[in-house]
Design a protein around this motif. Sequence first.
Motif, short mmCIF file in Angstrom:
data_model
loop_
_atom_site.label_atom_id
_atom_site.label_comp_id
_atom_site.label_asym_id
_atom_site.label_seq_id
_atom_site.Cartn_x
_atom_site.Cartn_y
_atom_site.Cartn_z
N GLU A 1 52.38 92.63 48.51
CA GLU A 1 52.86 93.68 47.61
C GLU A 1 51.82 94.00 46.53
N ARG A 2 51.30 92.93 45.93
CA ARG A 2 50.28 93.14 44.88
C ARG A 2 49.41 91.89 44.77
N SER A 3 48.27 92.07 44.17
CA SER A 3 47.38 90.92 43.97
C SER A 3 47.04 90.81 42.48
N GLU A 4 46.74 89.59 42.09
CA GLU A 4 46.45 89.36 40.67
C GLU A 4 45.22 88.44 40.61
N SER A 5 44.26 88.83 39.87
CA SER A 5 43.05 88.01 39.77
C SER A 5 43.30 86.85 38.81
N ILE A 6 42.88 85.65 39.21
CA ILE A 6 43.07 84.48 38.33
C ILE A 6 41.79 84.33 37.48
N ALA A 7 41.99 84.35 36.17
CA ALA A 7 40.84 84.31 35.27
C ALA A 7 40.16 82.93 35.32
N THR A 8 38.84 82.94 35.34
CA THR A 8 38.09 81.66 35.41
C THR A 8 37.52 81.26 34.04
N ASP A 9 37.73 82.14 33.04
CA ASP A 9 37.16 81.91 31.71
C ASP A 9 37.57 80.57 31.11
N GLN A 10 38.82 80.19 31.27
CA GLN A 10 39.33 78.96 30.68
C GLN A 10 38.56 77.74 31.23
N VAL A 11 38.28 77.76 32.53
CA VAL A 11 37.56 76.64 33.18
C VAL A 11 36.12 76.58 32.66
N LEU A 12 35.54 77.77 32.57
CA LEU A 12 34.15 77.83 32.11
C LEU A 12 34.03 77.40 30.64
N GLU A 13 35.02 77.74 29.83
CA GLU A 13 35.02 77.35 28.42
C GLU A 13 34.99 75.84 28.28
N ARG A 14 35.75 75.16 29.14
CA ARG A 14 35.83 73.70 29.12
C ARG A 14 34.48 73.07 29.44
N LEU A 15 33.65 73.79 30.24
CA LEU A 15 32.37 73.25 30.68
C LEU A 15 31.23 73.57 29.71
N GLN A 16 31.56 74.38 28.65
CA GLN A 16 30.53 74.85 27.71
C GLN A 16 29.73 73.72 27.06
N GLU B 1 29.29 70.69 28.22
CA GLU B 1 28.69 69.80 29.21
C GLU B 1 27.50 70.42 29.95
N MET B 2 27.39 71.74 29.94
CA MET B 2 26.32 72.42 30.68
C MET B 2 25.53 73.35 29.78
N SER B 3 24.32 73.60 30.19
CA SER B 3 23.49 74.53 29.42
C SER B 3 23.98 75.96 29.69
N LYS B 4 23.63 76.84 28.77
CA LYS B 4 24.10 78.23 28.90
C LYS B 4 23.55 78.88 30.17
N LYS B 5 22.27 78.45 30.51
CA LYS B 5 21.63 79.03 31.71
C LYS B 5 22.41 78.63 32.98
N ASN B 6 22.74 77.31 33.00
CA ASN B 6 23.49 76.82 34.18
C ASN B 6 24.89 77.42 34.25
N LEU B 7 25.44 77.56 33.05
CA LEU B 7 26.80 78.14 32.97
C LEU B 7 26.82 79.58 33.47
#
Lengths: 223, 270
Positions: free
Chosen positions: B65-80, B82-88
């Motif tokens: 019927e419809r699709s909804e994109s799941i945001a990945t921002d929250q996961v990436l924020e958690r990794l901020q 632990e990882m360099s900005k370039k790798n992120l």
Amino acid sequence: MDKVIIAENLSLSYKEFETIISKASFAIDAGSFVFITGASGSGKSTLLKSFYGAIEPRAGQLMVGGVKMSRISTSKLNFLRRHIGIVFQDYKLIKEWTIEKNVMLPLIISGYTKDISSSQVQKLLGHVKLIHQSGKFPLELSGGEQQRVAMARALAHNPILILADEPTGNLDEYSSQVIWNLLEGANTQLKTTVVVVTHNIPSSITVPYKHYHIEMGNIHEIA
Amino acid sequence: MKSLKNHISLIIALFTVLFSVQIYVAVDRTIEAYENRLKNDYSIIVVSNKTLSAAEFKAMDSIIERSESIATDQVLERLQGEMSKKNLDLLKLTLPKFYRLYLSRFPTPQEISKLQKRLQKHSSIERVEGYAQSHDTVYKLMLLFKDVVQIFSISIAAVTSLLILKEMRLWQFQHAERMSIMALFGAPVWLRSAVLFRLAIVDAIIATIVLCLAFFIIEQYGWMDLLLRTVGISIELFDFVNDAVRSLLIALGVSIVLTLMIVIGNEEEE
């Protein structure tokens, strides 16, 4: 003279190979009064039944009111029955209907208006001396009174033919006399053909009549 | 009094038929509402290596019927931390797209399996999670409930049919004499059976009115509604227009068929 009933080689039976009436030939004139006698089980009631289509001829021909009774259609049979008045030994009144409505039955079936039906019923109930009982139900009356109601019902629609099966079989003298008077009156005054099945012809009968007797399945006229 | 007793017997029999039909309808509505609720809660997760539009998903299977994109921002924020900005940033570019797919109706386990296969055939879709296990359990429970209700309704219908048959024989016996006397005086079939049809129609109307009253009382007390609301379902147990008309038609149908059987039976006896 017109014939109301014509039988030619008429045979009647309920089961095959068990003939009740065998090859009977006779004719009943319009406006006549006829008695059919015979011993118990001789087939006189069966013969009467064939006149109103309750039993079909096994062989031969039977015409009633100009209608051929063999393989008669339901609509034709209904039409014929609307011109016949029948009186049964066991009265055949509708128990849950009042006396007035029972007498009115043939008029309802023939489609008469309520006003005409009511006045006709009152007149007939007067003739059978039951006007004061019109609101009662059949089981509230004696056997004689019930048969008088049945007689009034048979006369209600001025039929061309009245068929009576032992009409006074179980009745007291007074009720029997009322019934015979009515049958004679219908025959003499209205020229209605009357066919009565009975054990004994009453001595009080004053109208000229024909007498048929059934014996061993054969029917013959008694002079 | 005897006639009233006969009326009541037929009215009760007709009412039972109508009541069981209405209960079946109400259960069906409840299941439909529950299916709808499950459908809204149920979704399929799809992992794709490129962006897919809603139209593309719909083209894969009409049940979507419809699709909804799941945001990945929250996961990436958690990794901020632990990882360099370039790798992120690199991870952000290579991270697949997550989608939640909502369906137009509650699917059967077979439909889920088919849908999963169809989605997996798409070149850009890497993984599909249908949560088939939990879905299957709920679905089977629902089917079981449906079956139980069906068996219950059939049992009631069978018992009621026996009651009606018994009533029919009684009617036949009671009216046969009157009908045969009327026939002897040349009454056509419709006139002979007019009383029966009138009684049948009156009883059908009374049974429908009693049914409406019963459901009115049930709705007035509100306990059934409360019970359904506790499981998150809100349905109309009895629609006083459509359901009443349908019930009247059923009652009329049953009682007229019953009368016709008596009339035909009487004709054959003659």
